[in-house]
Design an enzyme around this catalytic site. Structure first.
Site, PDB file in Angstrom:
ATOM      1  N   ASP A 175       0.852  -1.185   0.000  1.00 57.40           N
ATOM      2  CA  ASP A 175       0.000   0.000   0.000  1.00 57.40           C
ATOM      3  C   ASP A 175       0.891   1.239   0.000  1.00 57.40           C
ATOM      4  OD1 ASP A 175      -2.341   1.739   0.527  1.00 57.40           O
ATOM      5  OD2 ASP A 175      -3.321  -0.116   1.141  1.00 57.40           O
ATOM      6  N   HIS A 222      -3.724   6.149   2.928  1.00 58.50           N
ATOM      7  CA  HIS A 222      -4.458   4.967   2.457  1.00 58.50           C
ATOM      8  C   HIS A 222      -3.994   3.710   3.178  1.00 58.50           C
ATOM      9  CE1 HIS A 222      -5.839   1.929  -0.524  1.00 58.50           C
ATOM     10  NE2 HIS A 222      -6.749   2.820  -0.859  1.00 58.50           N
ATOM     11  N   SER A 390     -11.281  -0.631  -1.271  1.00 60.85           N
ATOM     12  CA  SER A 390     -10.028  -0.629  -0.512  1.00 60.85           C
ATOM     13  C   SER A 390     -10.286  -0.853   0.968  1.00 60.85           C
ATOM     14  CB  SER A 390      -9.302   0.710  -0.689  1.00 60.85           C
ATOM     15  OG  SER A 390      -8.752   0.852  -1.957  1.00 60.85           O
TER      16      SER A 390
END
Length: 902
Positions: A175, A222, A390
């Protein structure tokens, strides 16, 4: 085939055969980058690969070591010759063993030398993969001090009743990085020592060196968010007892191919922070990947995923945020080897953005659905609420950690773990994108249930199999229900529950048209029970009829009864016949592509009945229609220098060919059975039409993964008002036993005919192809067939542009936010007659100007408005009064509007 998420566009034009073969390996974008003496960085794909024989013999943690040794040795062998060449040329390069590929920097001379080597399969541009865009969400109420999403999958019950928080399991993510000292994550970081100090070697990897001093960081937020959902403390994470490690495969909101490959290697064999001294014994158990490329199947990351599976590392992926369009599952989530998650909200409704399947080779995707809307988790410096698939995938990854912590014998057994997740998911019926009530392309196997999964994993269990028949014949689609779990029988009437808790179970079997069966069965630990059921037929009648369109019979049309499994297909003469129990029904007649539109009728069946139906002609927004071809197959007489796989060549047309109101004098013919007008396209992953992903602005005589070998060729022929492209005896990639010949005949008035000859094999009938036409923005198109048996020897279709129409272009300027799209709707049928569901989509190709081209009746008064469709599928109309005009008697009608202003 293509790779790295971008079309591998190749010139296909060269003088000598060996040179042509080498040129066909090179992406046109790479060739352009080294033109005029320039240098560029490009990817070299080799033809190697290893069967992982040693890995299959290894068990437990030793599997990762076996993969590392086996695959690395194979890559060293495959890359030896190319490494020698690059060394002699003093060319910078980086080799990757995980996918048998190399990143090389050089000029045109080096490019040609690399492509000429026999072990080189393709040379592709170095282009990043973007992270799926996430949306800011709204915080939802906690449930007993636990985030709603964690509670929804019943994780707290696993903690309290099983004492299982995932302890002993290591999870990882590829990620944007992770804030290692975030209060919710600091204690579970594997790099944190007992004395509070930290050791980042083997626990953190940043291949691009984006983070200062190579220390863990997250410059996007994220990765910290997805890790919080897996391992976060204080009710934030599903498995708060795990340890976590991380590889920064994404430099920011995009991920370079090099970083994703390096991260993929590191997952199998973690290294120190400098990337040295690999230790596969420290590989994680589970890896979450909340990233992906475009819709469709692109195999560029498949070797990495296969090697993870070989190493016993569970590969959890997000399914993509390209919904609600069917066929929008993203790479690598679409791979059969990945376990991909779709997203649902607090109301257990599927998220509009959640990508729908299908996946690789028609597999159902997503595999499962998990909470992905308004998910609160950790972000650098605090907490944030995001929405996206996600956010869904980490729930699934962490549930695997809970399963493996509770049942150590299942650790690294990916197949058995997938089976448990599948069988304990809460079935959710939505077959709008295909599949069954229990396993479909919207929800996959259903909603994730961590408690049910762990319970099944730790309970003594056995299997149950059987066959359901009626009147001596197998019954497909019968529902077999045991204790709240259900599945449907296969085509042969068979069913199998791979894992049922040992004990006595009540079984209920129901099928449309049959009386329900009920019985009991005993399951023993480790045992294999069997239950065969013969159902009794209910009283029924026969419905039959003839389907016509334009006065001609229509074959291959689906006739179904809504809410039932009854569905038949009209025969070559347009006749259909079906049987159903007495009752009232909605009859839905749906052509599988073709040139006719569907109809719906209501009827009550109390005895045998005849129902003949006339089907209206299909038309797109612009006004194209189609009909059975009357002109014959036309052969080409000029050989086009186009061979091999995924290549395209430019041709000059002898006239100006109009397509959706735009005239073209140049086209690009591709080996994959398409003719593009807006640049070369070599995409082999065909889709339904229309779809606003590349390619667009094209004719699709037979779009599929085709290959022009020595027994095949591509020809052209031309006259003053006709241009022919013929794909003669082309094979399907990887299968020379299936072949087809296709003739596309373009006429100066815009009419185009597709003719077919000599199809050999099932795929040659169109079962994996797209046949049709599409406009420049992918917002309008006519699909004659998509993945349907629509081609036979001598068959053909002609697509006609509209007559007695004027060309219209709607342009409106509007600045939007993520997830919003613009439409135009109005008072006439071409504009949807004020029905938002039938509004004309506008293309954002020239954003912030949104546009669409279509045809309208001349000299006609119309009213219209623009409207916004939001990510949650709600509509927002212009607040101003209706716009009005009278279309001109000839010529064109063009608007230049601004949203909410006139």
């Amino acid at each position: 085939m293509a790779a790295f998420g971008a079309a591998a566009v190749m010139t296909g034009v060269a003088a000598a055969a060996p040179a042509a073969a080498a040129d066909n390996k090179i992406s046109a974008k790479v060739s352009a980058q080294v033109a005029d003496g320039g240098t560029t960085t490009f990817w070299v794909m080799l033809r190697g690969g290893d069967d992982l024989a040693a890995t299959r013999k290894a068990t437990g943690k030793a599997k990762a070591g076996a993969v590392y040794r086996d695959v690395r040795a194979g890559a060293n062998r495959d890359q030896a010759g190319l490494r020698t060449l690059l060394g002699k040329r003093k060319a910078p390069y980086q080799a990757y063993w995980i996918a048998d590929t190399m990143r090389v920097t050089g000029n045109a001379a080096l490019l040609a030398a690399v492509a000429a080597r026999p072990e080189v399969k393709a040379v592709l541009p170095d282009e990043p993969v973007k992270l799926p865009a996430v949306q800011a969400g709204t915080a939802q109420a906690e449930v007993s001090s636990v985030e709603w999403n964690v509670d929804r999958i019943n994780a707290p019950r696993v903690w309290s009743e099983r004492g299982d928080t995932g302890a002993g399991i290591v999870v990882a993510n590829v990620d944007t990085g992770v804030q290692f000292d975030h209060p919710a994550l600091a204690a579970s970081y594997r790099g944190r020592n007992a004395d509070g100090s930290v050791s980042h070697d083997y626990n953190w990897y940043d291949p691009s060196h984006t983070c200062a001093d190579n220390l863990p960081c997250d410059n996007s937020g994220h990765g910290t968010h997805t890790m919080g959902t897996m391992a976060g403390a204080d009710g934030l994470g599903v498995a708060p007892g795990v340890k976590w490690i991380a590889a920064k495969g994404c430099e920011s909101n995009s991920c370079s191919v090099g970083s994703l490959l390096a991260a993929g290697q590191w997952i199998v064999a973690p290294t120190d922070r400098a990337g040295n001294n690999p230790r596969p014994d420290l590989a994680p158990d589970v890896v979450n990947n909340s990233w992906g490329g475009g819709s469709g199947f692109d195999p560029w990351y498949s070797e990495i995923v296969s090697n993870w599976v070989g190493a016993g590392i569970f590969p959890a992926f997000s399914n993509g945020n390209n919904g609600p369009i069917c066929g929008s599952a993203s790479t690598p989530g679409s791979y059969a080897a990945t376990y991909a998650s779709g997203a649902f909200d607090v109301n257990n409704a599927i998220a509009s953005f959640s990508s729908r399947g299908f996946g690789q080779d028609g597999a159902v995707k997503p595999d499962i659905a998990a909470p992905g809307v308004d998910v609160r988790s950790s972000v650098p410096g605090g907490y944030g609420v995001y929405s996206g698939t996600s956010m869904a995938s980490p729930h699934t990854a962490a549930t695997v950690a809970l399963i493996w912590a509770a049942a150590p014998a299942l650790r690294h057994d990916i197949a058995a773990t997938r089976e448990i997740l599948d069988e304990t998911a809460i079935d959710t019926d939505d077959t709008s994108c295909g599949g069954t009530a229990a396993d479909n392309n919207v929800w996959g196997q259903g909603r994730l249930d961590a408690y049910a999964a762990v319970t099944l994993a730790v309970s003594p269990s056995g299997s149950l199999a059987g066959t359901v028949t009626g009147e001596g014949f197998p019954i497909s689609g019968a529902a077999v229900t045991i204790g709240g779990r259900s599945l449907t029988t296969a085509a042969d009437g068979g069913f199998r529950f791979a894992r049922l808790v040992a004990g006595n179970h009540h079984v209920r079997i129901s099928a449309f048209g049959y009386d329900t069966f009920e019985g009991d069965v005993s399951i023993t630990a480790g045992g294999s029970a069997r239950l065969d059921a013969a159902l009794t037929t209910s009283a029924s009648a026969v419905l039959s009829g003839l389907l016509t369109s334009g006065g001609s019979p229509v074959p291959g049309v689906s006739v179904a009864l809504t809410g039932t499994p009854v569905s038949v297909t009209s025969d070559s003469g347009g006749h259909y016949r079906l049987a159903a129990p007495f009752g009232s029904y909605e009859v839905v007649v749906h052509p599988a592509g073709g040139c006719a539109s569907g109809v719906t009728r209501q009827l009550t069946l109390s005895g045998d009945q005849t129902l003949d139906l006339e089907l209206p002609l299909t038309s797109d927004h612009y006004g194209y229609t189609c009909a059975a071809a009357t002109e014959g197959y036309r052969e080409g007489d000029q050989l086009l220098a186009l061979t091999g796989d995924d290549s395209a060549a430019s041709v000059t047309l002898p006239f100006s060919f109009p397509l959706y109101g735009v005239a073209h004098t140049q086209a690009w013919v591709g080996t994959n059975g398409l003719i593009a007008f807006d640049g070369a396209s070599t995409s082999f992953a065909n889709t339904d039409l229309p779809l606003n992903t590349e390619p667009n602005d094209a004719l699709y005589p037979f779009w599929d993964d085709l290959y022009v070998d020595a027994a095949a060729a591509v020809y052209t022929a031309s006259t003053a008002d006709t241009f022919v492209v013929e794909w003669r005896n082309v094979m399907f990639f990887g299968d020379a036993t299936q072949r087809v010949s296709v003739s596309a005949i373009l006429h100066a008035d815009g009419t185009v005919t597709y003719r077919y000859r000599g199809p050999v094999g099932e795929r040659a009938t169109g079962t994996s192809a797209t046949i049709g036409i599409e406009n420049i923005g992918g917002t309008d198109g006519l699909a004659y067939a998509y993945l349907k048996n629509a081609v036979r020897d001598g068959s053909g279709v002609t697509l006609h542009p509209p007559a007695n129409r004027i060309a219209a272009t709607f342009n409106v300027t509007m600045t939007t936010v993520w997830g919003q799209n613009l439409y135009v709707v109005g008072s006439i049928p071409e504009l949807g007659q004020w029905d938002p569901a039938r509004a004309v989509p506008l293309s954002a190709a020239t954003y912030p100007i949104w546009s669409a081209s279509l045809t309208l009746p001349p000299n006609t008064a119309i009213e219209f408005k623009y409207l916004i469709k939001n990510a949650d599928s709600s509509w927002a109309w212009e607040s101003t009064s209706n716009r009005s005009t009278v279309t001109p008697p000839t010529g064109q009608y063009i608007t230049h509007d601004t949203f909410n202003q006139h």
